[in-house]
Design a protein around this motif. Structure first.
Motif, short mmCIF file in Angstrom:
data_model
loop_
_atom_site.label_atom_id
_atom_site.label_comp_id
_atom_site.label_asym_id
_atom_site.label_seq_id
_atom_site.Cartn_x
_atom_site.Cartn_y
_atom_site.Cartn_z
N LEU A 121 0.83 -1.20 0.00
CA LEU A 121 0.00 0.00 0.00
C LEU A 121 0.86 1.25 0.00
O LEU A 121 0.53 2.25 -0.66
CB LEU A 121 -0.96 0.00 1.19
CG LEU A 121 -2.07 -1.04 1.14
CD1 LEU A 121 -2.84 -1.08 2.47
CD2 LEU A 121 -3.01 -0.77 -0.02
N GLU A 122 1.97 1.23 0.72
CA GLU A 122 2.87 2.38 0.74
C GLU A 122 3.47 2.62 -0.65
O GLU A 122 3.53 3.76 -1.12
CB GLU A 122 4.00 2.14 1.75
CG GLU A 122 4.91 3.34 1.90
CD GLU A 122 5.97 3.12 2.97
OE1 GLU A 122 7.11 3.59 2.77
OE2 GLU A 122 5.67 2.47 4.00
N ARG A 123 3.88 1.55 -1.32
CA ARG A 123 4.41 1.69 -2.68
C ARG A 123 3.34 2.24 -3.63
O ARG A 123 3.62 3.05 -4.50
CB ARG A 123 4.94 0.35 -3.19
CG ARG A 123 6.24 -0.07 -2.52
CD ARG A 123 6.87 -1.28 -3.19
NE ARG A 123 6.02 -2.45 -3.20
CZ ARG A 123 5.95 -3.37 -2.25
NH1 ARG A 123 6.71 -3.27 -1.19
NH2 ARG A 123 5.15 -4.41 -2.35
N GLN A 124 2.10 1.80 -3.42
CA GLN A 124 1.00 2.29 -4.25
C GLN A 124 0.80 3.79 -4.04
O GLN A 124 0.67 4.55 -5.00
CB GLN A 124 -0.28 1.53 -3.91
CG GLN A 124 -1.46 1.94 -4.75
CD GLN A 124 -2.73 1.18 -4.34
OE1 GLN A 124 -2.89 0.80 -3.19
NE2 GLN A 124 -3.62 0.97 -5.29
N ARG A 125 0.79 4.23 -2.78
CA ARG A 125 0.64 5.66 -2.49
C ARG A 125 1.78 6.47 -3.09
O ARG A 125 1.57 7.56 -3.63
CB ARG A 125 0.57 5.89 -0.98
CG ARG A 125 -0.76 5.50 -0.36
CD ARG A 125 -0.87 5.95 1.08
NE ARG A 125 0.08 5.28 1.95
CZ ARG A 125 -0.15 4.13 2.59
NH1 ARG A 125 -1.30 3.53 2.45
NH2 ARG A 125 0.78 3.60 3.36
N GLU A 126 3.01 5.94 -3.00
CA GLU A 126 4.16 6.63 -3.59
C GLU A 126 4.01 6.74 -5.10
O GLU A 126 4.32 7.78 -5.69
CB GLU A 126 5.45 5.89 -3.24
CG GLU A 126 5.84 6.02 -1.79
CD GLU A 126 6.99 5.09 -1.39
OE1 GLU A 126 7.42 4.25 -2.23
OE2 GLU A 126 7.43 5.19 -0.23
N GLY A 127 3.54 5.69 -5.74
CA GLY A 127 3.33 5.71 -7.18
C GLY A 127 2.28 6.73 -7.60
O GLY A 127 2.45 7.44 -8.59
N ILE A 128 1.21 6.82 -6.83
CA ILE A 128 0.16 7.81 -7.12
C ILE A 128 0.70 9.22 -6.95
O ILE A 128 0.46 10.10 -7.78
CB ILE A 128 -1.09 7.56 -6.24
CG1 ILE A 128 -1.79 6.28 -6.69
CG2 ILE A 128 -2.04 8.76 -6.31
CD1 ILE A 128 -2.91 5.82 -5.76
N ALA A 129 1.47 9.45 -5.87
CA ALA A 129 2.06 10.78 -5.63
C ALA A 129 2.98 11.17 -6.77
O ALA A 129 2.97 12.31 -7.24
CB ALA A 129 2.80 10.80 -4.30
N LYS A 130 3.79 10.22 -7.24
CA LYS A 130 4.70 10.49 -8.35
C LYS A 130 3.92 10.81 -9.62
O LYS A 130 4.24 11.76 -10.34
CB LYS A 130 5.61 9.27 -8.59
CG LYS A 130 6.60 9.49 -9.71
CD LYS A 130 7.47 8.27 -9.92
CE LYS A 130 8.41 8.52 -11.08
NZ LYS A 130 8.94 7.31 -11.64
N ALA A 131 2.88 10.03 -9.89
CA ALA A 131 2.06 10.27 -11.09
C ALA A 131 1.38 11.63 -11.02
O ALA A 131 1.29 12.34 -12.02
CB ALA A 131 1.03 9.16 -11.25
N LYS A 132 0.91 12.01 -9.83
CA LYS A 132 0.29 13.33 -9.67
C LYS A 132 1.31 14.43 -9.93
O LYS A 132 1.01 15.43 -10.59
CB LYS A 132 -0.29 13.48 -8.26
CG LYS A 132 -1.60 12.76 -8.07
CD LYS A 132 -2.12 13.00 -6.65
CE LYS A 132 -3.47 12.34 -6.46
NZ LYS A 132 -3.98 12.55 -5.09
N ALA A 133 2.52 14.27 -9.41
CA ALA A 133 3.57 15.28 -9.59
C ALA A 133 3.93 15.43 -11.06
O ALA A 133 4.28 16.52 -11.51
CB ALA A 133 4.81 14.91 -8.78
N GLU A 134 3.83 14.34 -11.81
CA GLU A 134 4.14 14.38 -13.24
C GLU A 134 2.93 14.75 -14.09
O GLU A 134 3.01 14.80 -15.30
CB GLU A 134 4.68 13.01 -13.68
CG GLU A 134 6.01 12.66 -13.04
CD GLU A 134 6.44 11.22 -13.30
OE1 GLU A 134 5.65 10.44 -13.89
OE2 GLU A 134 7.55 10.88 -12.89
#
Length: 190
Positions: A121-134
């Protein structure tokens, strides 16, 4: 009596369910409960299996993650089974709570499984944050905002917010935001 429980998260996992059912039958389970629901959804068949089990029975699952969503959940299931004098066997781990070693192993493995889930779940949240930033993650489309005129029209006809919400299949809060002109109008649709 051996009682089997099989679960997959989605209908697309039919092969996984079939494999569990095949394994449970090969182990000699006389009664098998099966369902296709996510780990967080209500599990009627698991509840039915727990209710069906009697003293001296063993509940059999092929994998721990088919049974419980967390260490706390495993603990509650084991507590309910122990209160009825029912053992739990997890095939792929070779764990059988009819023995003290089996109970210890189950608690250790449950902790590891919960840790693994939290890391995922933490990796998923990090992936979403990265996608949002991009700029690649936009989130859900604000559907209520697109229907604001329809909401106002129903209100003008004298319908209450509750009636509008029910008729449109949205939350009362969403109707209120549209009618009051609140900032973020329609960004949440329930």
């Amino acid at each position: 009596m051996l009682i089997g429980y099989a679960r997959t998260s989605t209908l697309e996992q039919e092969a996984g369910l079939d494999a569990q059912l095949r394994d449970l039958a090969a182990l000699g389970c006389e009664k098998v409960f099966k369902e296709q629901v996510s780990s967080v959804a209500p599990r009627c068949q698991l509840d039915a299996a727990l209710e069906f089990a009697r003293q001296g029975d063993t509940l059999v699952v092929t994998k721990l993650d088919r049974l419980a969503r967390s260490v706390v959940h495993v603990g509650k299931i084991i507590e309910a089974l122990e209160a009825k004098g029912v053992a739990l066997r997890i095939v792929n781990l070779g764990v059988d709570t009819a023995t003290p070693t089996g109970r210890l192993m189950l608690n250790v493995l449950g902790g590891v499984a919960q840790f693994e889930r939290e890391m995922m779940l933490e990796r998923q949240r990090e992936g979403i944050a990265k996608a949002k930033a991009e700029g690649a993650y936009k989130g859900r489309k604000p559907t209520v905002r697109l229907r604001a005129d329809e909401i106002r029209g129903l209100s003008a006809q004298g319908l209450s917010m509750g009636e509008i919400a029910e008729q449109m299949g949205i939350g009362k809060g969403s109707v209120h935001r549209v009618l009051s002109g609140a900032k973020g109008e329609g960004t949440i649709s329930s």
